[in-house]
Every structure is written in C-alpha cells, then in structure tokens.
Design an enzyme around this catalytic site. Sequence first.
Site, PDB file in Angstrom:
ATOM      1  N   ARG A 169      11.725  -3.478  -8.004  1.00  0.00           N
ATOM      2  CA  ARG A 169      10.111  -3.324  -8.025  1.00  0.00           C
ATOM      3  C   ARG A 169       9.879  -2.998  -9.608  1.00  0.00           C
ATOM      4  O   ARG A 169      10.834  -2.277 -10.234  1.00  0.00           O
ATOM      5  CB  ARG A 169      10.072  -2.069  -7.145  1.00  0.00           C
ATOM      6  CG  ARG A 169      10.164  -2.275  -5.787  1.00  0.00           C
ATOM      7  CD  ARG A 169       9.241  -3.352  -5.133  1.00  0.00           C
ATOM      8  NE  ARG A 169       7.930  -3.089  -5.459  1.00  0.00           N
ATOM      9  CZ  ARG A 169       7.232  -2.322  -4.523  1.00  0.00           C
ATOM     10  NH1 ARG A 169       8.061  -1.547  -3.514  1.00  0.00           N
ATOM     11  NH2 ARG A 169       5.902  -2.091  -4.669  1.00  0.00           N
ATOM     12  N   ASN A 193       5.200   2.339  -5.195  1.00  0.00           N
ATOM     13  CA  ASN A 193       5.621   1.769  -6.576  1.00  0.00           C
ATOM     14  C   ASN A 193       4.756   2.767  -7.672  1.00  0.00           C
ATOM     15  O   ASN A 193       5.223   3.181  -8.500  1.00  0.00           O
ATOM     16  CB  ASN A 193       5.456   0.493  -6.942  1.00  0.00           C
ATOM     17  CG  ASN A 193       6.600   0.060  -7.991  1.00  0.00           C
ATOM     18  OD1 ASN A 193       7.733   0.609  -7.877  1.00  0.00           O
ATOM     19  ND2 ASN A 193       6.301  -0.950  -8.705  1.00  0.00           N
ATOM     20  N   PRO A 237       0.779  -1.183   0.219  1.00  0.00           N
ATOM     21  CA  PRO A 237       0.055  -0.050   0.019  1.00  0.00           C
ATOM     22  C   PRO A 237       1.032   1.168   0.084  1.00  0.00           C
ATOM     23  O   PRO A 237       2.013   1.341   0.665  1.00  0.00           O
ATOM     24  CB  PRO A 237      -0.687  -0.277   1.118  1.00  0.00           C
ATOM     25  CG  PRO A 237      -0.879  -1.645   1.614  1.00  0.00           C
ATOM     26  CD  PRO A 237       0.599  -2.144   1.094  1.00  0.00           C
ATOM     27  N   GLU A 238       0.378   2.236  -0.864  1.00  0.00           N
ATOM     28  CA  GLU A 238       0.841   3.636  -0.872  1.00  0.00           C
ATOM     29  C   GLU A 238       0.445   4.406   0.673  1.00  0.00           C
ATOM     30  O   GLU A 238      -0.637   3.764   1.469  1.00  0.00           O
ATOM     31  CB  GLU A 238       0.353   4.511  -2.069  1.00  0.00           C
ATOM     32  CG  GLU A 238       0.641   3.627  -3.338  1.00  0.00           C
ATOM     33  CD  GLU A 238       1.945   3.888  -3.976  1.00  0.00           C
ATOM     34  OE1 GLU A 238       2.535   4.802  -3.908  1.00  0.00           O
ATOM     35  OE2 GLU A 238       2.454   2.551  -4.595  1.00  0.00           O
ATOM     36  N   LYS A 249       4.217   4.371   5.761  1.00  0.00           N
ATOM     37  CA  LYS A 249       3.605   3.254   5.510  1.00  0.00           C
ATOM     38  C   LYS A 249       3.213   2.196   6.970  1.00  0.00           C
ATOM     39  O   LYS A 249       2.932   1.290   6.787  1.00  0.00           O
ATOM     40  CB  LYS A 249       4.240   2.511   4.596  1.00  0.00           C
ATOM     41  CG  LYS A 249       4.334   3.037   3.317  1.00  0.00           C
ATOM     42  CD  LYS A 249       4.917   2.214   2.010  1.00  0.00           C
ATOM     43  CE  LYS A 249       4.934   2.886   0.808  1.00  0.00           C
ATOM     44  NZ  LYS A 249       5.639   1.944  -0.333  1.00  0.00           N
TER      45      LYS A 249
END
Length: 274
Positions: free
Chosen positions: A262, A165, A2-3, A51
Amino acid sequence: MPEGDTVWRLAERLDEALAGAPLTRCDLRVPRLATVDLTGRSVLEVVPRGKHLLTRIEGSLTLHSHLRMDGAWKIYAPAERWRGGPAHQIRAILGTAGHTAVGYRLPVLDLLRTADEPRVVGHLGPDLLGPDWDPAEALRRLLADPGRPLGEALLDQRNLAGIGNVYKSEVCFLLGASPWLPVGRLPDPERAPALARKLLEANKRRPVRTTTPSGYRPRPFEGSGGARPDRRLWVYGRAGRPCPRCGTPVRTADQGPATEERITYWCPACQPAP
C-alpha cells in the site's frame, strides 16, 4: 478501501433506512445465495465491525458484507432512480416499504447465523469505533511483533480494526515516526492506538475527513487564506508537495508484503528514518 469511519457512517445510514421494517424485496445475486429469499423478515440492525458490515435479520441470521476497494451500498427512496452502477454490478438488493439498499460490486457477501459471526470477524483486533474498544489489548497486539514496521502493524486489522491507508499515514506523521520504524522502538507506544481512536472518533460524523487542527493556518510558503481541501490532511495525498509543518517535500513509497503493498506518505524531516 474505505476507512473505519466511512464504514461506521454507512452502517448508521443503512440501519436508519432498513432496521425495524420487514423486507419487501430480497435479491442476493451471488451463486451460493441465489435461492435465498428473506422477504417478510425484519432487519433488526446494521452494525459495523472494523471495515465489515453485519446486517442482522429476524431469525438469527446475519448478512455479512465487505466493500474492499470497489464495493458500495447505496440507499434509494421508492421512486428514486438507481445510479450506483450498471445492473450487472448489483450483488444485493434489500428493500422495505420506505427504502431500498443496493449493494454494488460487493466482493464479500455471506449469509450466516448470527451466532457464527465470529467466523468472519473474530480474527479482528479491537474495533477503534466499537463499544468494546480495549486499548490495552490493542497495544498488546501492536507490540506482539516488535520488529514489524509501524505502518504495517497499524494497517493490520488483526491488531486494530478500522485503520486504513489514510489513517496509517496520518497517525505515523502525528507520532513523528517513520512508517518503517520497528513498532517495538516507538516511544510511548500507547499513544498510537489512542491517537488512532481519537482521529476516527472525530471524523465518524464528518462528511469530509480532517486530521489537521480546527482553525489550522498554513505556513507562509503554502499561501494565505482559510482552510482548503488540500489542508485537511497532514501528509496523505501530498506527494511531492511541502509538508505543512516544515516545508520538506512529502515522499511516497509502497509498503507491505509482496502483493499487499500500500502506498505510504511521510515527511522525511518530521519522521526521520529509523
């Protein structure tokens, strides 16, 4: 993973569900916390840090959790059926008279003194959605290693806390910079943290993340009509499809140190290689 905007929104929901009420149920299903019982203590607040989630509890205690790739917190009403996953995936249960928060597949779950929170989040850079946001410090950290690729520098939580990402790829596109451009060669580098914060702030209360302008209309090659889900982001998730700005097929590649790669999305025309 999650962002930061997703974690911010989750923290707000957990805070609304739990804060100000004593715990009527506490079950922490990790070996080192198996004997901990916080029943009767009140949840003071749930706050995000990048996060990370910090659930502060009466008695100067903090339950620290991180979702990483697969973790989730689900909130249920008293008679509601739990649907977050099978029971063996549950790692934490925090219940009050009004709600129950259930943590599934949490890879990180620690109980520590609130005064010791810096031990688990002190390494993070300025929080893009935090009250203590410091753009000058964020820029200083980004430029501390000027030869590092921009995409890697943006994703490093020690520089900016909250970029994932999706935002890494979108910020690079909006800067018109290749994710592999050495960050020290970025023109007007102060735009990078400012733009990242603007995007996260704009999305922290949205149910669906959007980085394209409001009222965005596609180029003719994309068809006609109103906004569609595939037009909410500039390049992320558009591998092989036309760039909304110039029509060049969006490319992808892994980026980052070995074992930490990533996937990165970029337009080779709008973001020329360094």
